[in-house]
Scaffold this motif. Structure first.
Motif, PDB file in Angstrom:
ATOM      1  N   VAL A   1      -4.612  -3.909  -8.151  1.00 33.14           N
ATOM      2  CA  VAL A   1      -3.962  -2.598  -8.112  1.00 33.14           C
ATOM      3  C   VAL A   1      -2.625  -2.676  -7.379  1.00 33.14           C
ATOM      4  O   VAL A   1      -1.591  -2.200  -7.870  1.00 33.14           O
ATOM      5  CB  VAL A   1      -4.889  -1.570  -7.443  1.00 33.14           C
ATOM      6  CG1 VAL A   1      -4.139  -0.255  -7.217  1.00 33.14           C
ATOM      7  CG2 VAL A   1      -6.123  -1.321  -8.296  1.00 33.14           C
ATOM      8  N   LEU A   2      -2.621  -3.266  -6.198  1.00 30.40           N
ATOM      9  CA  LEU A   2      -1.384  -3.333  -5.413  1.00 30.40           C
ATOM     10  C   LEU A   2      -0.379  -4.292  -6.020  1.00 30.40           C
ATOM     11  O   LEU A   2       0.824  -4.173  -5.783  1.00 30.40           O
ATOM     12  CB  LEU A   2      -1.702  -3.747  -3.972  1.00 30.40           C
ATOM     13  CG  LEU A   2      -2.593  -2.787  -3.177  1.00 30.40           C
ATOM     14  CD1 LEU A   2      -2.744  -3.256  -1.740  1.00 30.40           C
ATOM     15  CD2 LEU A   2      -2.024  -1.368  -3.203  1.00 30.40           C
ATOM     16  N   GLY A   3      -0.858  -5.248  -6.817  1.00 34.46           N
ATOM     17  CA  GLY A   3       0.052  -6.162  -7.498  1.00 34.46           C
ATOM     18  C   GLY A   3       0.642  -5.594  -8.767  1.00 34.46           C
ATOM     19  O   GLY A   3       1.498  -6.229  -9.398  1.00 34.46           O
ATOM     20  N   GLY A   4       0.199  -4.413  -9.167  1.00 37.60           N
ATOM     21  CA  GLY A   4       0.741  -3.770 -10.360  1.00 37.60           C
ATOM     22  C   GLY A   4       0.019  -4.135 -11.643  1.00 37.60           C
ATOM     23  O   GLY A   4       0.388  -3.646 -12.716  1.00 37.60           O
ATOM     24  N   ASP A   5      -1.010  -4.982 -11.562  1.00 36.51           N
ATOM     25  CA  ASP A   5      -1.732  -5.379 -12.770  1.00 36.51           C
ATOM     26  C   ASP A   5      -2.729  -4.325 -13.225  1.00 36.51           C
ATOM     27  O   ASP A   5      -3.163  -4.340 -14.371  1.00 36.51           O
ATOM     28  CB  ASP A   5      -2.479  -6.699 -12.518  1.00 36.51           C
ATOM     29  CG  ASP A   5      -1.532  -7.852 -12.201  1.00 36.51           C
ATOM     30  OD1 ASP A   5      -0.475  -7.915 -12.852  1.00 36.51           O
ATOM     31  OD2 ASP A   5      -1.840  -8.659 -11.307  1.00 36.51           O
TER      32      ASP A   5
ATOM     33  N   ALA B   1      -0.424   8.380   6.051  1.00 37.30           N
ATOM     34  CA  ALA B   1      -0.466   6.918   6.054  1.00 37.30           C
ATOM     35  C   ALA B   1      -1.636   6.417   6.886  1.00 37.30           C
ATOM     36  O   ALA B   1      -2.336   5.468   6.500  1.00 37.30           O
ATOM     37  CB  ALA B   1       0.855   6.351   6.588  1.00 37.30           C
ATOM     38  N   GLY B   2      -1.866   7.056   8.030  1.00 38.48           N
ATOM     39  CA  GLY B   2      -2.972   6.649   8.885  1.00 38.48           C
ATOM     40  C   GLY B   2      -4.320   6.816   8.216  1.00 38.48           C
ATOM     41  O   GLY B   2      -5.213   5.970   8.375  1.00 38.48           O
ATOM     42  N   ASN B   3      -4.486   7.879   7.426  1.00 39.70           N
ATOM     43  CA  ASN B   3      -5.760   8.099   6.749  1.00 39.70           C
ATOM     44  C   ASN B   3      -5.972   7.125   5.594  1.00 39.70           C
ATOM     45  O   ASN B   3      -7.092   6.681   5.352  1.00 39.70           O
ATOM     46  CB  ASN B   3      -5.842   9.542   6.252  1.00 39.70           C
ATOM     47  CG  ASN B   3      -6.123  10.519   7.370  1.00 39.70           C
ATOM     48  OD1 ASN B   3      -6.938  10.256   8.238  1.00 39.70           O
ATOM     49  ND2 ASN B   3      -5.438  11.644   7.365  1.00 39.70           N
TER      50      ASN B   3
ATOM     51  N   GLY C   1       3.465   6.009  -3.200  1.00 36.92           N
ATOM     52  CA  GLY C   1       4.811   6.559  -3.148  1.00 36.92           C
ATOM     53  C   GLY C   1       4.906   7.998  -3.620  1.00 36.92           C
ATOM     54  O   GLY C   1       5.602   8.827  -3.023  1.00 36.92           O
ATOM     55  N   ARG C   2       4.217   8.334  -4.707  1.00 38.83           N
ATOM     56  CA  ARG C   2       4.298   9.697  -5.226  1.00 38.83           C
ATOM     57  C   ARG C   2       3.702  10.703  -4.245  1.00 38.83           C
ATOM     58  O   ARG C   2       4.184  11.837  -4.128  1.00 38.83           O
ATOM     59  CB  ARG C   2       3.580   9.783  -6.567  1.00 38.83           C
ATOM     60  CG  ARG C   2       4.310   9.068  -7.696  1.00 38.83           C
ATOM     61  CD  ARG C   2       3.636   9.308  -9.031  1.00 38.83           C
ATOM     62  NE  ARG C   2       4.424   8.765 -10.124  1.00 38.83           N
ATOM     63  CZ  ARG C   2       4.104   8.912 -11.416  1.00 38.83           C
ATOM     64  NH1 ARG C   2       3.010   9.571 -11.732  1.00 38.83           N
ATOM     65  NH2 ARG C   2       4.868   8.397 -12.366  1.00 38.83           N
ATOM     66  N   GLU C   3       2.656  10.298  -3.564  1.00 29.94           N
ATOM     67  CA  GLU C   3       2.030  11.182  -2.591  1.00 29.94           C
ATOM     68  C   GLU C   3       2.959  11.430  -1.402  1.00 29.94           C
ATOM     69  O   GLU C   3       3.048  12.555  -0.894  1.00 29.94           O
ATOM     70  CB  GLU C   3       0.700  10.587  -2.104  1.00 29.94           C
ATOM     71  CG  GLU C   3      -0.417  10.622  -3.133  1.00 29.94           C
ATOM     72  CD  GLU C   3      -0.154   9.710  -4.323  1.00 29.94           C
ATOM     73  OE1 GLU C   3      -0.385  10.146  -5.475  1.00 29.94           O
ATOM     74  OE2 GLU C   3       0.293   8.558  -4.117  1.00 29.94           O
ATOM     75  N   PHE C   4       3.666  10.401  -0.958  1.00 31.62           N
ATOM     76  CA  PHE C   4       4.627  10.580   0.134  1.00 31.62           C
ATOM     77  C   PHE C   4       5.751  11.532  -0.281  1.00 31.62           C
ATOM     78  O   PHE C   4       6.206  12.353   0.518  1.00 31.62           O
ATOM     79  CB  PHE C   4       5.209   9.224   0.558  1.00 31.62           C
ATOM     80  CG  PHE C   4       4.281   8.408   1.404  1.00 31.62           C
ATOM     81  CD1 PHE C   4       3.905   8.829   2.666  1.00 31.62           C
ATOM     82  CD2 PHE C   4       3.765   7.208   0.944  1.00 31.62           C
ATOM     83  CE1 PHE C   4       3.037   8.090   3.452  1.00 31.62           C
ATOM     84  CE2 PHE C   4       2.905   6.451   1.719  1.00 31.62           C
ATOM     85  CZ  PHE C   4       2.529   6.892   2.974  1.00 31.62           C
TER      86      PHE C   4
ATOM     87  N   LEU D   1       0.830  -1.207   0.000  1.00 28.51           N
ATOM     88  CA  LEU D   1       0.000   0.000   0.000  1.00 28.51           C
ATOM     89  C   LEU D   1       0.863   1.255   0.000  1.00 28.51           C
ATOM     90  O   LEU D   1       0.580   2.211  -0.731  1.00 28.51           O
ATOM     91  CB  LEU D   1      -0.920  -0.012   1.227  1.00 28.51           C
ATOM     92  CG  LEU D   1      -1.825   1.214   1.405  1.00 28.51           C
ATOM     93  CD1 LEU D   1      -2.806   1.340   0.248  1.00 28.51           C
ATOM     94  CD2 LEU D   1      -2.583   1.146   2.735  1.00 28.51           C
ATOM     95  N   LEU D   2       1.924   1.268   0.805  1.00 29.92           N
ATOM     96  CA  LEU D   2       2.806   2.436   0.855  1.00 29.92           C
ATOM     97  C   LEU D   2       3.508   2.654  -0.488  1.00 29.92           C
ATOM     98  O   LEU D   2       3.706   3.799  -0.911  1.00 29.92           O
ATOM     99  CB  LEU D   2       3.832   2.278   1.975  1.00 29.92           C
ATOM    100  CG  LEU D   2       3.277   2.175   3.402  1.00 29.92           C
ATOM    101  CD1 LEU D   2       4.406   2.103   4.409  1.00 29.92           C
ATOM    102  CD2 LEU D   2       2.346   3.342   3.724  1.00 29.92           C
ATOM    103  N   ARG D   3       3.873   1.579  -1.154  1.00 29.93           N
ATOM    104  CA  ARG D   3       4.497   1.716  -2.473  1.00 29.93           C
ATOM    105  C   ARG D   3       3.506   2.305  -3.473  1.00 29.93           C
ATOM    106  O   ARG D   3       3.879   3.134  -4.321  1.00 29.93           O
ATOM    107  CB  ARG D   3       4.987   0.352  -2.955  1.00 29.93           C
ATOM    108  CG  ARG D   3       5.716   0.389  -4.296  1.00 29.93           C
ATOM    109  CD  ARG D   3       6.200  -0.987  -4.692  1.00 29.93           C
ATOM    110  NE  ARG D   3       5.082  -1.917  -4.846  1.00 29.93           N
ATOM    111  CZ  ARG D   3       5.229  -3.210  -5.116  1.00 29.93           C
ATOM    112  NH1 ARG D   3       6.447  -3.725  -5.235  1.00 29.93           N
ATOM    113  NH2 ARG D   3       4.169  -3.983  -5.251  1.00 29.93           N
TER     114      ARG D   3
END
Length: 462
Positions: free
Chosen positions: A421-425, A397-399, A265-268, A260-262
């Protein structure tokens, strides 16, 4: 005569990858400029301030459109209340956990010993306390805007939230008669995101100015003197996100935190360069909907979380209070610590996303409960900008995690889409922020055969 096969329209490249590479380069250049030419770097502060102001200009209309579309598309008002109730309950629990972790770490480190208070730093705390407006009555009355539209012009998140909920419930009660208004607000939302995508190209300039100014103003002296609390704060925030939030996320949703954090990434990176979590709020809304969380859940949880789910701010207020008490040789007993921090938990609501707001909340809390400690607020002003980044990253991250959790609890998350989505597909297409029938250049936007989320706004209305 055989017909030649149709040539598919060329797919336009995602140019935003260059934008975020430029942000990284701008941050590095800002750091170098701050160290080499500190006086010049201080003059660049308006660049960062101006960019954040442009982003904040878009926050109210985006929140308004998102909540109205989410609430207005749900037929039963009870569902909206259930989502909001679960979200608020979760926010209170996580705030308490963050306070407890900050108390434990602060009492273990005792980072404030050995610092000296000067007349200059003594005045800073009193100034910040005077500028802060806190209190239960002021907080509640402050949620009510002057007029129905003033919430959209004054940039107050909670006021916008209230007006959007009222409008959403009103459209919900109108039934079919309100559908044209909902469609119109949907078009306005697309326009707002189009404007936002234009503003985002100024991110490198804003990142350069903000980073250069803070390095030029702070230098290395404050960093060396206050490294203990700053490093301890960063480590505490990291442990809270990875251990506490990551464990809850895994147990409730089965989602891996790092995936999820990856995805975000752009937002972080954007938050790191601007020190404001508000700069990434519009993108968080778009990305959580793309991830597979229903529009009503996203529209209610994300804006509410920006005012009530302040995990990073809670940790900061805890550690900063203990740091000041130790540095002034006025240690607080456990009862005093808990009383002070519970007050700050209430006072901090509505302070999310505003760079430097933590200082005002800290000073006002100390002024109300431990006036003798206000003098010490100036001790951490030099590194507050760096701690502000950790606060904003933790809050963001908490939100994001809270949105997935609440969506799972109310069963409005498409788990298959989440995995894709998280798997990149099923990567996030930056053009979804400006999703219109025609591309900005007049060419049709290329279509991709992707599975639709099972919890779209239309299906959520059923």
């Amino acid at each position: 005569m055989s017909e030649s096969p149709a040539v598919p329209p060329p797919v336009k490249r995602d140019r935003t990858q260059y934008l975020y590479l430029a942000v990284i380069v701008a941050v590095l250049l800002g750091i170098g400029t701050g160290f080499l030419w500190p006086d010049f770097a201080k003059e660049l502060k308006p660049l960062g301030t101006g960019f954040v102001a442009l982003i904040k200009m878009m926050i109210s209309p985006i929140i308004f459109c998102t909540i109205v579309l989410g609430v207005g598309s749900v037929r039963q008002a009870a569902r909206v209340g259930r989502v909001g109730g679960l979200a608020l309950g979760y926010f209170v629990v996580m705030s308490a956990v963050a306070l407890a972790i900050g108390l434990v770490v602060g009492n273990i480190l005792h980072p404030g010993s050995g610092l000296h208070l000067t007349d200059a730093t003594r005045g800073i705390g009193h100034t910040a306390a005077a500028d802060a407006h806190v209190g239960a009555v002021d907080f509640l009355l402050g949620i009510i805007p002057t007029t129905l539209v003033s919430a959209l012009t004054e940039g107050e998140v909670l006021q916008t939230l209230l007006v959007a909920l009222l409008v959403g419930f009103g459209l919900q009660a109108m039934g079919r008669a309100g559908e044209p208004v909902l469609r119109g607000i949907g078009h306005i939302q697309k326009l707002v995101f189009r404007v936002l995508s234009m503003i985002m190209w100024a991110a490198p300039v804003g990142a350069f100015g903000a980073m250069a100014a803070v390095i030029g103003e702070t230098g290395t002296d404050a960093l060396r003197a206050l490294a203990t609390i700053m490093i301890g704060f960063y480590i505490t925030c990291l442990l809270f996100v990875v251990v506490v939030l990551g464990t809850v996320l895994r147990l409730v949703t089965g989602v891996n935190l790092f995936r999820l954090l990856r995805y975000l990434g752009r937002e972080f990176l954007l938050i790191l360069s601007t020190s404001s979590s508000e700069s990434a709020l519009p993108r968080l809304i778009a990305k959580m909907e793309h991830l597979g969380v229903s529009r009503p859940v996203v529209g209610i949880t994300v804006p509410t979380g920006y005012s009530f789910n302040l995990d990073g701010t809670m940790i900061y207020l805890t550690m900063a209070s203990l740091f000041i008490a130790d540095s002034l040789d006025r240690p607080l007993d456990l009862g005093q610590q808990i009383g002070l921090l519970l007050f700050m938990m209430l006072a901090s609501k509505g302070a999310a996303g505003v760079s430097g707001s933590g200082i005002a909340v800290l000073a006002s809390g100390l002024q109300s409960h431990q006036p003798a400690l206000v003098d010490g607020v100036g001790l951490i002003v030099g590194i507050d900008r760096f701690m502000s980044e950790a606060r904003a990253l933790t809050n963001f991250a908490g939100n994001a995690i809270a949105t997935l959790l609440v969506g799972t609890w109310v069963r409005e998350v498409d788990k298959n889409r989440v995995n894709l989505v998280l798997g990149g597909d099923l990567p996030f297409d930056e053009r979804t922020l400006v999703d219109t029938e025609e591309d900005g250049a007049g060419d049709p936007a290329p279509a991709r055969p992707v599975p639709a989320p099972a919890t779209s706004a239309v299906q959520a209305a059923g």
